[in-house]
Design a protein around this motif. Structure first.
Motif, PDB file in Angstrom:
ATOM      1  N   LYS A  74       0.786  -1.269  -0.163  1.00 49.18           N
ATOM      2  CA  LYS A  74      -0.002  -0.002  -0.020  1.00 49.18           C
ATOM      3  C   LYS A  74       0.730   1.214  -0.293  1.00 49.18           C
ATOM      4  N   VAL A  75       1.749   1.070   0.855  1.00 48.41           N
ATOM      5  CA  VAL A  75       2.885   2.363   0.839  1.00 48.41           C
ATOM      6  C   VAL A  75       3.590   2.389  -0.414  1.00 48.41           C
ATOM      7  N   LEU A  76       3.865   1.550  -1.035  1.00 50.27           N
ATOM      8  CA  LEU A  76       4.609   1.742  -2.162  1.00 50.27           C
ATOM      9  C   LEU A  76       3.920   1.958  -3.364  1.00 50.27           C
ATOM     10  N   GLU A  77       2.649   1.630  -3.294  1.00 50.49           N
ATOM     11  CA  GLU A  77       1.673   2.142  -4.517  1.00 50.49           C
ATOM     12  C   GLU A  77       1.456   3.508  -4.268  1.00 50.49           C
ATOM     13  N   SER A  78       1.199   3.990  -2.857  1.00 47.05           N
ATOM     14  CA  SER A  78       0.546   5.243  -2.647  1.00 47.05           C
ATOM     15  C   SER A  78       1.612   6.257  -3.042  1.00 47.05           C
ATOM     16  N   CYS A  79       3.001   5.875  -2.738  1.00 43.53           N
ATOM     17  CA  CYS A  79       4.016   6.860  -2.937  1.00 43.53           C
ATOM     18  C   CYS A  79       4.441   6.797  -4.544  1.00 43.53           C
TER      19      CYS A  79
END
Length: 200
Positions: A74-79
């Motif tokens: 989720k973090v990698l997709e969001s950033c």
């Protein structure tokens, strides 16, 4: 001629997926002490048999590892790629704050899980390698090399930073996570100074 048996056979219940089991575990953790929750409890919450659950996860620690991987994604997709003009330090700040924002969506459950580590340090020790892997991904997303001995030191350093800030996040009930942001900024500045001194 014999009449055909038109009775429908009962449908076999669908086995739960990994995500639904993780969500069931978080739902229980939000309502009770994580240390008291059993795999049987999680199976019931997920609408699954214990046998089905055993095919998906080994134990509660395995469920937490799956949650950590989902959190990383989720973090990698969001950033995404981030601001190419930003410094690695600034990108790392944004990435970690995004991580804390996502954690806040499951705040009650995460607090229950973290508090359960206090009387059972073994669980915290078991979790460290997985947390280190997550921090390596965060560094990669910020454009920081994690290869070799220097990379290993950077991962260890960021893991310490994250754990320090996590303690502030646990007490930060503000909507904008202002105390968490301040703690992260302070800890990253210290880490940056230490890295410069050690020529990392």
């Amino acid at each position: 001629m014999a009449a055909k048996n038109t009775a429908k056979k009962p449908k076999t219940p669908l086995k739960p997926g990994r995500e639904s089991v993780v969500q069931a575990a978080l739902s229980l953790a939000a309502k009770m002490d994580w240390g008291l929750i059993t795999m049987s409890d999680i199976a019931i919450e997920a609408g699954a048999s214990l046998a089905d659950l055993s095919e998906i996860f080994d134990d509660k620690t395995d469920i937490l590892v799956a949650y950590g991987r989902a959190l990383d994604k989720k973090v990698l997709e969001s950033c995404g790629e981030g601001d190419p003009g930003a410094s690695p330090r600034d990108r790392l700040f944004d990435i970690l704050m995004e991580r804390f924002d996502i954690l806040s969506a499951d705040r009650a459950a995460i607090l229950s899980i973290l508090k359960s580590f206090a009387p059972d340090p073994k669980q915290a020790v078991i979790s460290l390698p997985h947390l280190g892997r997550s921090m390596a991904w965060m560094l990669e997303a910020a454009g920081v090399d994690t290869g070799g001995m220097r990379g290993a030191v950077r991962v260890a350093g960021l893991t310490i930073v994250y754990l320090n800030v996590l303690r502030h996040w646990m007490k930060d009930e503000s909507e904008d996570l202002s105390k968490t942001m301040a703690a992260l900024d302070k800890n990253l500045s210290r880490a940056e100074q230490a890295a410069s001194t050690l020529m990392l």
